[in-house]
Design an enzyme around this catalytic site. Structure first.
Site, mmCIF file in Angstrom:
data_model
loop_
_atom_site.group_PDB
_atom_site.id
_atom_site.type_symbol
_atom_site.label_atom_id
_atom_site.label_comp_id
_atom_site.label_asym_id
_atom_site.label_seq_id
_atom_site.Cartn_x
_atom_site.Cartn_y
_atom_site.Cartn_z
ATOM 1 N N GLU A 194 -3.737 1.963 -7.329
ATOM 2 C CA GLU A 194 -4.213 2.947 -6.636
ATOM 3 C C GLU A 194 -3.166 4.359 -6.870
ATOM 4 O OE1 GLU A 194 -6.506 1.188 -2.925
ATOM 5 O OE2 GLU A 194 -4.682 1.877 -2.359
ATOM 6 N N HIS A 206 0.849 -1.270 0.042
ATOM 7 C CA HIS A 206 -0.093 0.235 0.036
ATOM 8 C C HIS A 206 0.903 1.447 0.001
ATOM 9 C CE1 HIS A 206 -3.107 2.930 1.051
ATOM 10 N NE2 HIS A 206 -4.046 2.039 0.876
HETATM 11 P P1 PGA Z 1 -9.747 5.428 0.068
HETATM 12 O O1 PGA Z 1 -8.281 4.544 0.296
HETATM 13 O O2 PGA Z 1 -10.836 4.653 -0.466
HETATM 14 O O3 PGA Z 1 -9.915 6.300 1.370
HETATM 15 O O4 PGA Z 1 -9.162 6.469 -0.974
HETATM 16 C C1 PGA Z 1 -8.293 3.564 -0.420
HETATM 17 C C2 PGA Z 1 -7.011 2.886 0.213
HETATM 18 O O5 PGA Z 1 -6.315 3.280 0.784
HETATM 19 O O6 PGA Z 1 -6.958 1.720 -0.081
#
Ligand code: PGA
Length: 222
Positions: free
Chosen positions: A148, A99
């Site tokens: 992401e 992450h």
């Molecule tokens: P968020 O986070 O949905 O709050 O943007 C996604 C994540 O950190 O996996």
């Protein structure tokens, strides 16, 4: 087409009582009679809550899977403070690895991520590796990637579905048999715009999943 994956990342939130309240709200999933035949739900609480979530879901017959948010790069041993894949496997089937919050705040490198993937696979945990863009390595044998973009995480500014789909297509063109999730400011309002895209197989939800009712809507709308 496979099932749509909905992964909830509860991050470093919720103490015992808050987690219990969350579970009691999430339990309403049974009354909603949703068609979950084409959806797979994976909840990733903190390590301290893995056991209570595991027990709660089994004793209430709620068909969701569990994931950890991190794993030690090492096997069991003298590594104070680490939680390893063998320990996680007792409760969870999945683990989030790489992450951006870990890469940024804890100096997690591609090398550490590869070690975490290896250790997870050794114990039969399925790694979900998070990448922020094309610069990140996609370790061999990993079957689930979450794209992401950092600018979309926790900001209320999701990527456009078109851009996310294009990125998913690029990753798929390089790696065979891979599922791609989109993550970053996913809500019950925008979830379908992502899951409707050809190359996107699911979503990874952070902030919005802290409210169990909102997560149920996301599951419903995905
Ligand atoms: P968020 O986070 O949905 O709050 O943007 C996604 C994540 O950190 O996996």
């Amino acid at each position: 087409m496979g099932k749509v994956l909905i992964v909830a990342n509860l991050k470093s939130y919720k103490n015992e009582i808050e987690a219990k309240n969350w579970l009691d709200s999430f339990k309403k999933i049974k009354e909603l009679n949703l068609d979950l035949s084409q959806k797979e739900i994976i909840i990733c609480p903190s390590f301290t809550q893995l056991f209570s979530f595991f027990s709660y879901f089994s004793s209430n017959n709620i068909n969701v899977k569990l994931g950890a948010q991190n794993v030690s790069p090492f096997d069991e041993g003298a590594f104070t403070g680490e939680v390893n894949a063998k320990q996680i496997k007792d409760f969870a089937q999945y683990v989030l690895i790489g992450h951006s919050e870990r890469r940024i705040n804890f100096g997690e490198t591609e090398d550490m991520i590869l070690k975490k993937v290896d250790s997870s696979l050794k114990y039969g945990l399925k790694p979900i590796v998070l990448v922020q863009g094309q610069e990140n390595i996609i370790p061999e044998q990993v079957k689930t990637i979450a794209y992401e973009p950092t600018s979309a995480i926790g900001t209320g500014n999701p990527d456009t579905p078109e851009n996310a789909d294009a990125m998913a297509a690029i990753i798929k063109s390089k790696t065979k048999d891979i599922q791609i999730l989109y993550g970053g400011s996913v809500t019950s309002i925008n979830v379908k715009s992502f899951t409707a895209k050809t190359n996107i197989d699911g979503v990874l939800v952070g902030g919005a999943s802290l409210d169990a009712e909102e997560l149920l809507k996301i599951i419903q709308n995905a």
